[in-house]
Design a protein around this motif. Structure first.
Motif, short mmCIF file in Angstrom:
data_model
loop_
_atom_site.label_atom_id
_atom_site.label_comp_id
_atom_site.label_asym_id
_atom_site.label_seq_id
_atom_site.Cartn_x
_atom_site.Cartn_y
_atom_site.Cartn_z
N TYR A 3 -93.19 -119.13 -94.29
CA TYR A 3 -94.14 -118.13 -93.81
C TYR A 3 -95.27 -118.86 -93.10
O TYR A 3 -95.57 -120.02 -93.38
N ILE A 4 -95.93 -118.14 -92.19
CA ILE A 4 -97.10 -118.67 -91.53
C ILE A 4 -98.19 -117.61 -91.60
O ILE A 4 -97.91 -116.41 -91.44
N VAL A 6 -100.84 -115.56 -90.15
CA VAL A 6 -101.22 -115.19 -88.79
C VAL A 6 -102.66 -114.70 -88.71
O VAL A 6 -103.26 -114.69 -87.63
N THR A 11 -99.23 -112.83 -93.72
CA THR A 11 -98.25 -113.83 -93.35
C THR A 11 -97.09 -113.21 -92.58
O THR A 11 -96.75 -112.05 -92.76
N TYR A 14 -90.57 -116.42 -90.90
CA TYR A 14 -89.70 -116.95 -89.86
C TYR A 14 -88.67 -117.87 -90.49
O TYR A 14 -88.81 -118.31 -91.64
N ASP A 16 -86.33 -121.41 -89.44
CA ASP A 16 -86.31 -122.53 -88.49
C ASP A 16 -85.08 -123.36 -88.79
O ASP A 16 -85.00 -124.04 -89.81
N VAL A 52 -87.96 -114.81 -85.96
CA VAL A 52 -89.18 -114.28 -86.58
C VAL A 52 -88.95 -112.85 -87.04
O VAL A 52 -88.14 -112.12 -86.46
N SER A 60 -91.87 -110.10 -93.45
CA SER A 60 -93.27 -110.30 -93.11
C SER A 60 -94.14 -109.27 -93.82
O SER A 60 -93.66 -108.21 -94.25
N ASP A 75 -99.75 -112.72 -82.92
CA ASP A 75 -99.01 -113.34 -84.03
C ASP A 75 -98.02 -114.39 -83.53
O ASP A 75 -97.90 -115.48 -84.11
N LEU A 79 -97.82 -118.50 -84.28
CA LEU A 79 -96.61 -119.21 -84.69
C LEU A 79 -96.33 -120.40 -83.79
O LEU A 79 -96.11 -121.53 -84.26
N GLU A 82 -99.18 -123.08 -84.26
CA GLU A 82 -99.22 -123.74 -85.56
C GLU A 82 -98.02 -124.64 -85.78
O GLU A 82 -98.11 -125.66 -86.47
#
Length: 278
Positions: A3-4, A6, A11, A14, A16, A52, A60, A75, A79, A82
């Protein structure tokens, strides 16, 4: 699950996977990052694939509020920033493609290219561009989502497909849409209707590659042609055995065309035709 944050206390989820050149995938209205599962399967061995869940969708956070395009673009920019991503290939389907075009206008320095599939500069028809649902009738869609969201999502997502042999996949897409809170669905659909990007597209300098299912019954393919006309750096590819989800229905050809673009080859204008019966 990664999670990131935003914004403070909110949060975005996403995933990866893979290594190499970065592809960020953005889903459509009522969807989630899982829509790109087959692209991750096929492409992550050679590329870094980031999917995402837009705010309000998937895993999310879903705070009360207005789910507009400015919010979604902001948002996504958090992402990309960051995670330290550079020269991103931003891929968007349907509403996600609409958002990707807005992102390209506002943050071109972050992108290598944009790919939009089943999307365009505008969703509903106008007097000067009578493509898709007439402008005067779109309020009925908003009202339907408010009054009967479960049935409306089932109808809209059921019309995503041209092929008739993908019933289970169609049902899975519908179930994904049912997980989005009704207030998010209404607000984000209103944002989709409110955004007309025709005025800004001619200034987009980022290369844009437009993918369209020949039989798209959700986002009129003529809007893809209009985007191609308006964006000087664009290409247009038709997928001949697809509706709104060409990345599913013409998966092999869709992925191959994306790889062609990533590797610097010119995409074909048409692919994925059904072989004639012998």
């Amino acid at each position: 699950m990664p999670y990131i944050e935003v914004e403070p206390g909110i949060t975005m989820h996403y995933e990866d996977r893979g290594t190499g050149e970065v592809i960020v995938f953005v889903h459509g209205w009522g969807g989630s990052g899982d829509a790109w599962d087959l692209q991750v399967l096929d492409l992550a061995p050679s590329y870094r694939c980031i999917t995402v869940d837009l705010r309000g969708h998937g895993s999310s956070d879903k705070p009360w509020g207005d789910y507009n395009y400015d919010l979604f673009v902001r948002d996504l920019n958090v992402l990309v920033s960051e995670l330290g991503l550079e020269r991103v290939t931003l891929v968007g389907w349907s509403m996600g493609g609409h958002i990707a075009l807005k992102f390209a206008h506002e943050h071109p320095e972050k992108l290598a290219r944009v790919v939009v599939t089943g999307s365009g500069p505008r969703f509903s028809g106008t007097e000067d561009a009578p493509y898709g649902t007439p402008d005067g009738e779109v309020q009925g869609l908003v009202d339907a989502i408010k009054i009967a969201p479960i049935e409306t999502i089932a109808g809209l997502y059921g019309n995503n497909f041209h092929r008739t042999d993908l019933t289970a996949t169609r049902d899975w897409f519908v179930q994904t849409g049912w997980k989005v809170p009704a207030f998010v669905g209404v607000s984000s659909f209103q944002a989709l209707l409110d955004n007309d990007l025709r005025g800004v597209l001619p200034s987009v300098q980022t290369p844009v590659h437009i993918f369209s299912g020949r039989h798209d019954a959700i986002w009129d393919p003529r809007w893809s042609e209009e985007a191609h006309r308006l964006i000087p750096t664009s290409t247009l590819t038709y997928f001949e055995n697809s509706g709104h989800v060409a990345f599913i229905e013409n998966r092999i050809e869709w992925n191959a065309t994306l790889v062609d673009i990533l590797e610097g080859r010119a995409p074909t204008e048409s692919t994925g035709a059904v072989a004639p019966a012998e």
